[in-house]
Design an enzyme around this catalytic site. Sequence first.
Site, PDB file in Angstrom:
ATOM      1  N   LYS A  11     -62.374 -27.124 -10.859  1.00 45.39           N
ATOM      2  CA  LYS A  11     -60.962 -27.510 -10.638  1.00 45.39           C
ATOM      3  C   LYS A  11     -60.093 -26.946 -11.759  1.00 45.39           C
ATOM      4  CE  LYS A  11     -60.618 -30.533 -14.170  1.00 45.39           C
ATOM      5  NZ  LYS A  11     -59.819 -30.355 -15.340  1.00 45.39           N
ATOM      6  N   ASP A 136     -63.874 -37.530 -13.789  1.00 43.16           N
ATOM      7  CA  ASP A 136     -63.530 -36.449 -12.855  1.00 43.16           C
ATOM      8  C   ASP A 136     -64.456 -36.361 -11.636  1.00 43.16           C
ATOM      9  OD1 ASP A 136     -61.442 -35.649 -14.419  1.00 43.16           O
ATOM     10  OD2 ASP A 136     -62.458 -33.913 -15.305  1.00 43.16           O
TER      11      ASP A 136
HETATM   12  P1  ATP Z   1     -63.874 -31.457 -17.973  1.00 48.93           P
HETATM   13  O1  ATP Z   1     -62.950 -30.447 -17.390  1.00 48.93           O
HETATM   14  O2  ATP Z   1     -64.277 -32.553 -16.979  1.00 48.93           O
HETATM   15  O3  ATP Z   1     -63.439 -31.993 -19.308  1.00 48.93           O
HETATM   16  P2  ATP Z   1     -65.525 -29.369 -18.956  1.00 48.93           P
HETATM   17  O4  ATP Z   1     -65.450 -28.289 -17.928  1.00 48.93           O
HETATM   18  O5  ATP Z   1     -64.605 -29.240 -20.125  1.00 48.93           O
HETATM   19  O6  ATP Z   1     -65.277 -30.752 -18.240  1.00 48.93           O
HETATM   20  P3  ATP Z   1     -68.378 -29.364 -18.802  1.00 48.93           P
HETATM   21  O7  ATP Z   1     -68.640 -27.963 -18.384  1.00 48.93           O
HETATM   22  O8  ATP Z   1     -68.510 -30.426 -17.775  1.00 48.93           O
HETATM   23  O9  ATP Z   1     -66.961 -29.495 -19.522  1.00 48.93           O
HETATM   24  O10 ATP Z   1     -69.345 -29.637 -20.047  1.00 48.93           O
HETATM   25  C1  ATP Z   1     -69.153 -30.700 -20.963  1.00 48.93           C
HETATM   26  C2  ATP Z   1     -70.486 -31.031 -21.645  1.00 48.93           C
HETATM   27  O11 ATP Z   1     -71.379 -31.602 -20.705  1.00 48.93           O
HETATM   28  C3  ATP Z   1     -71.193 -29.828 -22.236  1.00 48.93           C
HETATM   29  O12 ATP Z   1     -71.421 -30.099 -23.593  1.00 48.93           O
HETATM   30  C4  ATP Z   1     -72.511 -29.723 -21.493  1.00 48.93           C
HETATM   31  O13 ATP Z   1     -73.618 -29.416 -22.312  1.00 48.93           O
HETATM   32  C5  ATP Z   1     -72.702 -31.099 -20.869  1.00 48.93           C
HETATM   33  N1  ATP Z   1     -73.350 -31.029 -19.532  1.00 48.93           N
HETATM   34  C6  ATP Z   1     -74.296 -31.849 -19.061  1.00 48.93           C
HETATM   35  N2  ATP Z   1     -74.642 -31.517 -17.799  1.00 48.93           N
HETATM   36  C7  ATP Z   1     -73.896 -30.457 -17.454  1.00 48.93           C
HETATM   37  C8  ATP Z   1     -73.802 -29.667 -16.269  1.00 48.93           C
HETATM   38  N3  ATP Z   1     -74.539 -29.889 -15.199  1.00 48.93           N
HETATM   39  N4  ATP Z   1     -72.903 -28.669 -16.278  1.00 48.93           N
HETATM   40  C9  ATP Z   1     -72.116 -28.454 -17.362  1.00 48.93           C
HETATM   41  N5  ATP Z   1     -72.181 -29.153 -18.487  1.00 48.93           N
HETATM   42  C10 ATP Z   1     -73.054 -30.152 -18.551  1.00 48.93           C
END
Ligand code: ATP
Length: 291
Positions: A11, A136
């Site tokens: 998203k 989210d």
């Molecule tokens: P948001 O936009 O909801 O804040 P994000 O895109 O910034 O999320 P993610 O990619 O979801 O962040 O990753 C955040 C943390 O979650 C990372 O440190 C990662 O190691 C951990 N994590 C655990 N499982 C997953 C997964 N399936 N995919 C991505 N990250 C994961």
Amino acid sequence: MNEIKVRGRAKINLSLDVLRRKEDGYHEVKMIMQQIDLYDEILLESRENGILLETNCEFIPNNEGNIAYKAAKLMMDTFHIDKGIQIYIHKNIPVAAGLAGGSTDAAAVMIGLNKLWKIGATKKELMDLSIQLGADVPFCILEGAALAEGIGEKLTSIEGLDQWVVLCKPNISVSTASVYKALDVNHIEKHPETDKILKALENKDVQTVVENLCNVLEPVTEGMHPIVRDIKRKMVAYHALGSLMSGSGPTVFGIYKDYTKAKNAYENLSKVYNQIYLVKTYDGKDGYANE
Ligand code: ATP
């Protein structure tokens, strides 16, 4: 049916406002979320017992630390399932990028297991359950575009954009928690005009939407990483209708009406940065399990 493939889509935020910090440490937000056709591919395969997780991505855990693993455990415990599952995640969404990459994997696992195990839970039931995993996740189950309020779990589906999106993730890591911590909720310089954007989306007035893109976390992350501002400038220089940082960053996106202009931006940014994507917005109407 012994296996199922599900797509977990990323998203972007067309707006992100923080209204207040709650006593429990969570933030009350008001944001417009828009899915895009950048997705992780998740293969779920029945096994006798236990949860096994494999992934092509070295930056995420392959055990109970993975939010997708937690989603499988939640489904098993809630619906009293005495079978096991093998989860394979092919990650395409950059990690810790502000694109809800983890949340969407969790949502995809819940949706996939609901089908694979013929549980028959409604979308609403899955959304309510999923809030335990992260703010989210309910939106990722809902799909498409939505206004998110509360801590992100109060969702109203809306008609989103139908445009090209170029994304650029600079090679830095941003922790969502540290950005929220650095935000001074009482001194936010510019709040988004969320209702104006909602009205413009309703009227398919893309120009007003792109002129009003606004994320209160952007100045915070930009302060820590000026590269965010540089990328935004480049997006606009390459003829984006508008550009914004998504979530807590550091990914910056540009909205393009015209595919040729989007491709030109993509190609030029690719010369400097290595995590660049060119995709369309996603309206959530293809259904869940696209094989
Ligand atoms: P948001 O936009 O909801 O804040 P994000 O895109 O910034 O999320 P993610 O990619 O979801 O962040 O990753 C955040 C943390 O979650 C990372 O440190 C990662 O190691 C951990 N994590 C655990 N499982 C997953 C997964 N399936 N995919 C991505 N990250 C994961």
